[in-house]
Design a protein around this motif. Structure first.
Motif, short mmCIF file in Angstrom:
data_model
loop_
_atom_site.label_atom_id
_atom_site.label_comp_id
_atom_site.label_asym_id
_atom_site.label_seq_id
_atom_site.Cartn_x
_atom_site.Cartn_y
_atom_site.Cartn_z
N ILE A 45 20.04 -1.74 38.40
CA ILE A 45 19.27 -0.98 37.39
C ILE A 45 18.47 0.07 38.51
CG2 ILE A 45 16.86 -1.46 36.35
CD1 ILE A 45 18.22 -3.82 35.27
N ARG A 46 17.91 -0.40 39.54
CA ARG A 46 17.14 0.41 40.41
C ARG A 46 17.75 1.42 41.10
NH1 ARG A 46 13.28 -2.28 44.50
NH2 ARG A 46 11.90 -0.84 44.16
N THR A 47 19.27 1.62 41.15
CA THR A 47 19.92 2.61 41.72
C THR A 47 20.04 3.69 40.58
OG1 THR A 47 22.20 1.77 41.07
CG2 THR A 47 21.41 1.00 43.29
N LEU A 48 20.19 3.41 39.34
CA LEU A 48 20.14 4.30 38.25
C LEU A 48 18.83 4.90 38.11
CD1 LEU A 48 22.20 2.19 35.39
CD2 LEU A 48 22.93 4.28 37.21
N TYR A 49 17.83 4.44 38.46
CA TYR A 49 16.32 5.17 38.47
C TYR A 49 16.53 6.20 39.64
CZ TYR A 49 14.47 1.21 35.74
OH TYR A 49 14.36 0.23 34.70
N GLY A 50 17.11 5.95 40.60
CA GLY A 50 17.14 6.98 41.81
C GLY A 50 15.70 6.89 42.31
N THR A 51 15.01 7.75 42.56
CA THR A 51 13.69 7.86 42.85
C THR A 51 12.61 7.91 41.96
OG1 THR A 51 13.72 10.24 43.30
CG2 THR A 51 14.35 8.78 45.03
N SER A 52 13.03 7.94 40.48
CA SER A 52 12.15 8.21 39.52
C SER A 52 11.21 7.29 39.08
CB SER A 52 12.80 8.71 38.24
OG SER A 52 13.70 7.72 37.86
N GLN A 53 11.30 5.73 39.56
CA GLN A 53 10.56 4.88 39.25
C GLN A 53 8.99 5.04 39.66
OE1 GLN A 53 11.67 0.86 40.67
NE2 GLN A 53 11.06 -0.04 38.60
N GLU A 54 8.18 4.85 38.67
CA GLU A 54 6.65 4.87 38.94
C GLU A 54 5.93 3.61 38.20
OE1 GLU A 54 4.59 8.62 38.16
OE2 GLU A 54 6.84 9.74 38.40
N VAL A 102 16.45 7.62 33.40
CA VAL A 102 17.97 7.28 33.43
C VAL A 102 18.58 8.50 32.96
CG1 VAL A 102 19.48 5.64 32.74
CG2 VAL A 102 17.52 4.79 33.16
N ASP A 103 19.41 9.08 33.68
CA ASP A 103 20.46 10.18 33.32
C ASP A 103 19.44 11.26 32.68
OD1 ASP A 103 22.86 11.35 33.57
OD2 ASP A 103 23.28 10.68 31.21
N GLY A 104 18.33 11.55 33.32
CA GLY A 104 17.30 12.43 33.00
C GLY A 104 16.49 12.07 31.86
N LYS A 105 16.70 10.99 31.12
CA LYS A 105 15.93 10.76 30.06
C LYS A 105 14.70 9.60 30.16
CE LYS A 105 19.08 12.68 27.21
NZ LYS A 105 18.95 13.76 26.93
N PRO A 106 13.54 9.84 29.83
CA PRO A 106 12.56 8.86 30.10
C PRO A 106 12.64 7.45 29.54
CG PRO A 106 12.17 10.24 28.20
CD PRO A 106 13.29 10.79 28.59
N ILE A 107 12.21 6.45 30.32
CA ILE A 107 12.55 5.10 29.91
C ILE A 107 11.07 4.41 30.64
CG2 ILE A 107 13.97 4.25 32.01
CD1 ILE A 107 15.50 2.60 29.81
N ARG A 131 12.07 0.84 26.66
CA ARG A 131 11.79 1.69 25.44
C ARG A 131 11.91 3.15 26.13
NH1 ARG A 131 8.03 0.09 28.24
NH2 ARG A 131 6.25 1.27 28.62
N PRO A 132 12.22 4.00 25.18
CA PRO A 132 12.51 3.97 23.59
C PRO A 132 14.05 3.60 23.53
CG PRO A 132 12.55 6.17 24.24
CD PRO A 132 12.34 5.53 25.61
N ARG A 133 14.43 3.27 22.23
CA ARG A 133 15.53 2.79 22.00
C ARG A 133 16.67 3.57 22.21
NH1 ARG A 133 18.56 3.76 17.69
NH2 ARG A 133 16.71 4.81 16.32
N SER A 134 16.32 5.10 22.31
CA SER A 134 17.61 5.74 22.57
C SER A 134 17.85 5.65 24.12
CB SER A 134 17.24 7.47 22.21
OG SER A 134 15.98 7.79 22.88
N SER A 135 16.85 5.74 24.89
CA SER A 135 16.92 5.39 26.13
C SER A 135 17.86 4.25 26.59
CB SER A 135 15.70 5.75 27.09
OG SER A 135 15.40 7.07 26.99
N LEU A 136 17.15 3.30 26.03
CA LEU A 136 17.70 1.83 25.94
C LEU A 136 19.09 1.87 26.00
CD1 LEU A 136 17.53 -1.28 25.91
CD2 LEU A 136 16.78 -1.18 23.73
N LEU A 137 19.69 2.33 24.92
CA LEU A 137 21.06 2.25 24.49
C LEU A 137 21.82 3.20 25.39
CD1 LEU A 137 20.91 3.04 20.70
CD2 LEU A 137 21.29 0.63 21.78
N LEU A 138 21.33 4.33 26.26
CA LEU A 138 22.00 4.84 27.01
C LEU A 138 21.90 4.14 28.29
CD1 LEU A 138 23.08 7.54 28.66
CD2 LEU A 138 20.78 8.15 28.90
#
Length: 150
Positions: free
Chosen positions: A63-72, A92-97, A119-126
């Motif tokens: 999970i953390r690798t998919l975030y890259g450096t964006s986790q705050e 995740v892939d440019g979408k906020p989560i 959340r949001p659901r759209s990012s969750l599904l991606l």
């Protein structure tokens, strides 16, 4: 020890769009280094519960690798007598989560259970689809990709 944030989402805006607390920029989830052998992990991005320290660590690190450096982080601190709560955002892939995760400890102080709500659901599904692809060819993939979506 409690680590609190004064960073708040703008009124009426989802918290997953608000920046994290700069004071938490170097936060590391120490609970990840102390998993019980039979720890379980479940969350809104997977079906069922995964059990075992190796599997749980693989999922959390994946999970953390998919975030890259964006986790705050907005918050990381104790919750009740045996819990630890994290509230954070990422991309995740440019979408906020956004995620709120609760880790509970057993009597020995080891992380026994991890539950995460995204959340949001759209990012969750991606996110679930990307995790299914990341773990393709392993038993973990089945927790992220449903039979109907495969």
């Amino acid at each position: 020890m409690s680590i609190k944030s004064d960073a708040l989402a703008q009124q009426g805006s989802p918290r997953y769009l608000a920046s994290g607390d700069p004071a938490l920029a170097d936060y590391y989830p120490a609970w990840l280094d102390n998993l019980a052998d039979d720890v379980t992990v479940e969350g809104s991005m997977l079906d069922g519960a995964v059990q075992g320290a190796d599997a749980a660590r693989t999922i959390v690190v994946g999970i953390r690798t998919l975030y890259g450096t964006s986790q705050e982080f907005h918050f990381a601190g104790p919750c009740g007598d045996n819990g630890w709560l994290e509230d954070y955002i990422a991309q995740v892939d440019g979408k906020p989560i956004g995620c709120v995760a609760l880790m509970t400890r057993n009597a020995a102080g080891q992380t026994q259970h991890i539950v995460a709500s995204y959340r949001p659901r759209s990012s969750l599904l991606l996110f679930a689809r990307l995790l299914g692809e990341k773990f393709a060819g392993t038993p973990l993939a089945n927790y992220f990709i449903s039979e109907s979506a495969a």
